[in-house]
Write a protein that holds these residues in place. Structure first.
Motif, PDB file in Angstrom:
ATOM      1  N   LYS A  50       2.733  -0.107   6.992  1.00 19.36           N
ATOM      2  CA  LYS A  50       3.373  -1.391   6.670  1.00 19.36           C
ATOM      3  C   LYS A  50       2.444  -2.213   5.784  1.00 19.36           C
ATOM      4  N   TYR A  59       7.988  -3.959   4.670  1.00 15.68           N
ATOM      5  CA  TYR A  59       8.054  -2.841   3.737  1.00 15.68           C
ATOM      6  C   TYR A  59       6.883  -1.894   3.958  1.00 15.68           C
ATOM      7  N   TYR A  60       7.146  -0.646   3.694  1.00 13.27           N
ATOM      8  CA  TYR A  60       6.067   0.330   3.768  1.00 13.27           C
ATOM      9  C   TYR A  60       5.388   0.498   2.414  1.00 13.27           C
ATOM     10  N   ASN A 130      -0.644  -1.293  11.836  1.00 10.82           N
ATOM     11  CA  ASN A 130       0.336  -1.536  10.784  1.00 10.82           C
ATOM     12  C   ASN A 130       1.355  -0.417  10.672  1.00 10.82           C
ATOM     13  N   HIS A 135       6.761   9.495   7.444  1.00 10.94           N
ATOM     14  CA  HIS A 135       8.189   9.261   7.249  1.00 10.94           C
ATOM     15  C   HIS A 135       8.735  10.307   6.298  1.00 10.94           C
ATOM     16  N   LEU A 140      12.671   6.884   3.017  1.00  5.32           N
ATOM     17  CA  LEU A 140      11.960   5.788   2.350  1.00  5.32           C
ATOM     18  C   LEU A 140      12.734   5.370   1.115  1.00  5.32           C
ATOM     19  N   ASN A 142      13.310   1.804   0.177  1.00  3.71           N
ATOM     20  CA  ASN A 142      12.628   0.657  -0.421  1.00  3.71           C
ATOM     21  C   ASN A 142      11.176   0.690   0.002  1.00  3.71           C
TER      22      ASN A 142
END
Lengths: 245, 245
Positions: A50, A59-60, A130, A135, A140, A142
DNA sequence: TCTTTTTTGTGTAAAAAATACACAACTTTG
DNA sequence: CAAAGTTGTGTATTTTTTACACAAAAAAGA
């Protein structure tokens, strides 16, 4: 032809003080960002965290850091990898620089993207600060900054590289079955492959070592396990015929 | 999944002032260097200029410049190309960044290398300041900075790219004979090719337009002239089967 | 104008690589 | 013991790659 201190007539305007020259150059903040790929549950995944910017709350982003004074870019990327995953003996390669002036909300920051591949099970993420985690790429959509663009480009780069070099083995356990290997190629390339032809291709390269073990704990007939013969590959890289699916 | 302003519990340490953050980043001088390749006398050449640093007196360097404030890297490279050669509608692609801390005698300067291909006869070098001129790659053994390394890497990059994309046509006149085309591939790849198989390969791609003209002023039987069918190629890039010599 | 030189233009046969495709045997699960 | 899921294997067909030779065209020079 191009000799230092040659005897040609000296140019009028040669710059004597290189330091002064460089000091007058505009300077920009520079970072590296690592797209670290792993493979798990038959999916290619990427390690993200994050963003700690309020602007990108939720957001990542990729793992990245500033490039320190007098640090080489490769060094910086290896440092990020080491600090975040504990691994240091892995594949890591520069993909390209990203320089859109407004890519960072804090002002202009140029970043150099690196791509790395590692086996998710070879190290646990002890720190989940965080929300650091793997993922799947497709999830993913955005990301903070231009990191989606970077991930996409690194993914394309990977798809290409994996057909020309034996990178895939970094994503698998040391011992793997041919099914696992095929699943990897299918997942990364997004195609489905003929099992017999796939096996034939790898057989013809003669770079897999049959270790006379079988898969354990699979809910079906177990397959044979293999190792990749890195040594033989390194000796004569010519033998990698490329995977042309 | 990754939505801005999501409703999750806010992190404790989110950074509010991105600008302040970036201002605290270390900054480095950044340049672009262009390896501009041309083809003449059956040789691949690269456009170089005498270094204007006393430290590198007599040495050649690539065309390069600092990256200006808020300028994208691509922009900077196009600017260099335009300023030095007058061309702006050409192929230009980032190769990679070079960051060795002592690559510049004036202190640390990171450079991003670009590769470009253009037809030497499509523009004259009106200004020959600092000995700006085309040199065959093999003749450039020593260069200023790490520019020899950059040239070598751009050359490798080009060898690879030309087998996967129809870049070669940027180096030839608009109308060319099959012999000229073959000479180009042979020179760049450093191999010699079978004429009949070479022609067969291009024939099977069906991307050359026979313009029903013949070579002029050649000291032997003139060959037919062709143009590359850029339009058709752009329409279905799939048709480029790749040159696999 | 004739000879020499150089290059063009063309096809085929053989070898290698890629593709498509099916079935019996093994192991686990219920 | 039946069902589900997967392993392991070979062949025939098509496609691609490779190796290779000779007659005709134009220019240059005698």
């Amino acid at each position: 032809m191009t000799k230092k201190n040659s005897h040609e007539k000296p140019h009028e305007h040669l710059i004597k003080d290189a330091k002064k020259l460089v000091q007058a150059y505009p300077k920009v903040p520079l970072t590296v960002d690592c797209a670290i790929f792993g493979f798990e549950e038959n999916k290619l995944k990427v390690l993200v965290i994050k963003s700690d910017l309020e602007y990108y709350q939720g957001y990542y982003s990729l793992l990245g850091d500033i490039v320190k004074d007098n640090e080489e870019l490769d060094q910086a990327a290896y440092r990020v990898l080491k600090e975040r995953t504990g691994m240091n003996d892995v594949f890591l390669d520069q993909v390209r620089a990203f320089s859109h002036p407004s890519r960072h909300p804090g002002g202009r920051v140029i970043t150099v993207a690196y791509c790395s591949l590692l086996n998710i099970n070879h190290h646990e993420l002890k720190i989940h600060d965080n929300d650091l985690n793997w993922h799947s790429i497709s999830s993913l959509t955005n990301m903070a900054f231009d990191h989606k663009e970077i991930v996409d480009e690194c993914y394309s780069w990977l798809q290409k590289m994996i057909q020309e070099h034996p990178l895939g083995f970094n994503l698998l356990p040391e011992k793997f079955s041919l099914r696992e290997l095929q699943n990897l190629y299918e997942a990364i390339l997004g195609v489905s492959l003929d099992r017999r032809n796939f096996r034939k291709k790898f057989a013809s390269m003669d770079l897999l070592i049959d270790i006379n073990e079988m898969e354990q704990d699979v809910p079906h007939r177990p397959g044979k396990l293999y190792k990749f013969n890195f040594e033989k590959y390194e000796k004569n890289k010519r033998k990698w015929i490329g995977i042309d699916f």
